[in-house]
Design a protein around this motif. Structure first.
Motif, PDB file in Angstrom:
ATOM      1  N   PHE A 222     -25.837  36.950   1.601  1.00  0.00           N
ATOM      2  CA  PHE A 222     -25.769  38.400   1.767  1.00  0.00           C
ATOM      3  C   PHE A 222     -26.961  38.891   2.566  1.00  0.00           C
ATOM      4  O   PHE A 222     -28.039  38.270   2.552  1.00  0.00           O
TER       5      PHE A 222
ATOM      6  N   LEU B 248     -30.059  38.083  -6.532  1.00  0.00           N
ATOM      7  CA  LEU B 248     -29.083  39.012  -5.986  1.00  0.00           C
ATOM      8  C   LEU B 248     -27.846  39.091  -6.869  1.00  0.00           C
ATOM      9  O   LEU B 248     -27.318  38.063  -7.296  1.00  0.00           O
ATOM     10  N   THR B 249     -27.389  40.308  -7.128  1.00  0.00           N
ATOM     11  CA  THR B 249     -26.177  40.528  -7.909  1.00  0.00           C
ATOM     12  C   THR B 249     -25.260  41.469  -7.140  1.00  0.00           C
ATOM     13  O   THR B 249     -25.700  42.508  -6.633  1.00  0.00           O
ATOM     14  N   GLU B 250     -23.991  41.135  -7.057  1.00  0.00           N
ATOM     15  CA  GLU B 250     -23.004  41.965  -6.375  1.00  0.00           C
ATOM     16  C   GLU B 250     -22.505  43.033  -7.349  1.00  0.00           C
ATOM     17  O   GLU B 250     -21.544  42.841  -8.077  1.00  0.00           O
TER      18      GLU B 250
ATOM     19  N   LEU C  56     -25.300  45.591  -3.398  1.00  0.00           N
ATOM     20  CA  LEU C  56     -26.098  44.550  -4.053  1.00  0.00           C
ATOM     21  C   LEU C  56     -27.288  45.143  -4.795  1.00  0.00           C
ATOM     22  O   LEU C  56     -27.801  46.204  -4.438  1.00  0.00           O
TER      23      LEU C  56
ATOM     24  N   TYR D 112     -31.834  48.206  -4.457  1.00  0.00           N
ATOM     25  CA  TYR D 112     -30.396  48.325  -4.246  1.00  0.00           C
ATOM     26  C   TYR D 112     -30.134  48.548  -2.763  1.00  0.00           C
ATOM     27  O   TYR D 112     -30.894  49.238  -2.073  1.00  0.00           O
TER      28      TYR D 112
END
Length: 389
Positions: free
Chosen positions: A60, A94-96, A87, A77
């Motif tokens: 990403f 990293l988190t979607e 994200l 963010y």
């Protein structure tokens, strides 16, 4: 260079976050990592050197929208337009976050967005992202997107526990009691849309709607897979607000042959093939050759239609104004089509708002709405239902 151009740098205590178009990396600052032969790193302080570059897991980046970036505490963010995601970068990497119930929304809207503006409201602990004249909010303690907001800012930030946004070059604070009113415009409505779906395998009759909360809420839209309804006012009894669910007015346009008429509903009933018509000024008399269905009522808002056999179109004539034996008289606009004698079929639609008490369907998508500049509360919403026979 393999990750595209650097769009933004964000410094932290001992490193710098490098946000490229196609990758997010961490670069040590104010210290350097020297590696021994066994692969272990020794940290040495050197303020003149950018240290080791460490990419975060995940393919990403931030695309070309650095304006989507916002930070609060140890979290940041941003969006990745090229991949259609939003994200969060935190201690766990990293988190979607767009995958929490909003994947389709962001895939569709990021694709066509020209700007994607992000800001953080530390009063409500929400990351606000604005694109395509929509503002969506992500909230950490619910791990999801609880609301869409009606204000569309040009920029924003939090300072000393107050959230500020800019509109047309002017600064606005979001800490006043005049709610639902943004940037000097008229008061907007607040709404909550939710599903009522007990016993999902059964068709149910949704008879009443009730809620716990402040006065002033309405339900302008209650949609099932079978019918549409609404509750425009509620009565208070023992701390609860309730009322019967009413149907919607039947609408029809003879030019486009579209409207809210649904011939599958119980409120729509047939009369028969027309025998003869008399076109009067402002009214039409229709002779049916047999006594009229007792369900049809004069001056009760019931609307007469006919099926044009030659074209296959449904045509609205007007409201029923009189019934005498086999003769129907209804309002009629001069110049509008009239049924052909001995050919076309007459039917009517009851006034759903007056005659309907409850709507049927497998589920009910219900919208609760309030238009007020003062605070209104909504704690719970319930519907009285029973299995449709």
């Amino acid at each position: 260079p393999a990750y595209g151009s650097i769009q933004k740098l964000h410094t932290r205590d001992s490193d710098t976050i490098v946000l490229c178009e196609d990758k997010i990396l961490r670069v040590l600052t104010n210290k350097d990592a020297l590696y021994n032969a066994d692969g272990n790193a020794n940290i040495t302080s050197n303020q003149a050197v950018l240290g080791q570059t460490v990419p975060f897991a995940g393919e990403f980046g931030i695309s070309k929208n650095p304006e989507s970036f916002a930070s609060y505490g140890f979290r940041t963010y941003f969006s990745d337009k090229a991949r259609g995601v939003v994200l969060r970068l935190s201690r766990d990497g990293l988190t979607e976050i767009s995958s929490h119930g909003m994947s389709d929304f962001f895939v569709d809207n990021l694709k066509v967005a020209t700007t994607v503006f992000g800001s953080f409201d530390d009063q409500t602990n929400c990351y606000n992202i604005t694109l395509n004249s929509k503002t969506a909010s992500f909230k950490e303690n619910v791990r999801g997107w609880p609301t869409l907001k009606s204000f569309i800012p040009e920029s924003g930030l939090s300072l000393n526990n107050t959230y500020y946004t800019f509109k047309n070059g002017e600064l606005y604070s979001h800490d006043n009691a005049n709610r639902n009113t943004f940037y000097g415009t008229a008061t907007e409505e607040s709404s909550v849309t939710f599903m009522i779906n007990d016993a999902p395998s059964n068709i149910k009759n949704y008879q009443t709607l009730s809620y716990e909360g402040s006065a002033g809420w309405t339900a302008p839209s209650i949609e099932t897979d079978q019918q549409s309804g609404r509750v425009l006012s509620f009565l208070e009894k023992e701390g609860m607000w309730y009322n019967y669910i009413k149907g919607l007015d039947t609408t029809w346009d003879n030019s486009s042959f579209t409207g809210s008429l649904d011939t599958k509903e119980f409120s729509v009933q047939g009369v028969g093939t027309v025998v003869a018509t008399t076109d009067n000024t402002g009214s039409l008399s229709i002779e049916m050759g047999a006594d009229i269905n007792v369900s049809l009522q004069a001056n009760a808002g019931d609307i007469i239609f006919f099926k044009d056999i030659s074209t296959g179109n449904t045509v609205k004539i007007g409201q029923c104004t009189a019934i005498s034996g086999s003769l129907i008289t209804c309002a009629h606009t001069v110049g509008q089509p009239i049924p052909e004698d001995e050919v076309d079929f007459i039917f009517f639609a009851k006034n759903s708002e007056v005659n309907t008490s409850g709507i049927v369907g497998y589920y009910a998508e219900t919208k609760m709405e309030v238009t007020s500049s003062s605070m209104k509360e909504l704690f719970a919403v319930n519907a009285q239902t029973f299995i449709s026979s």
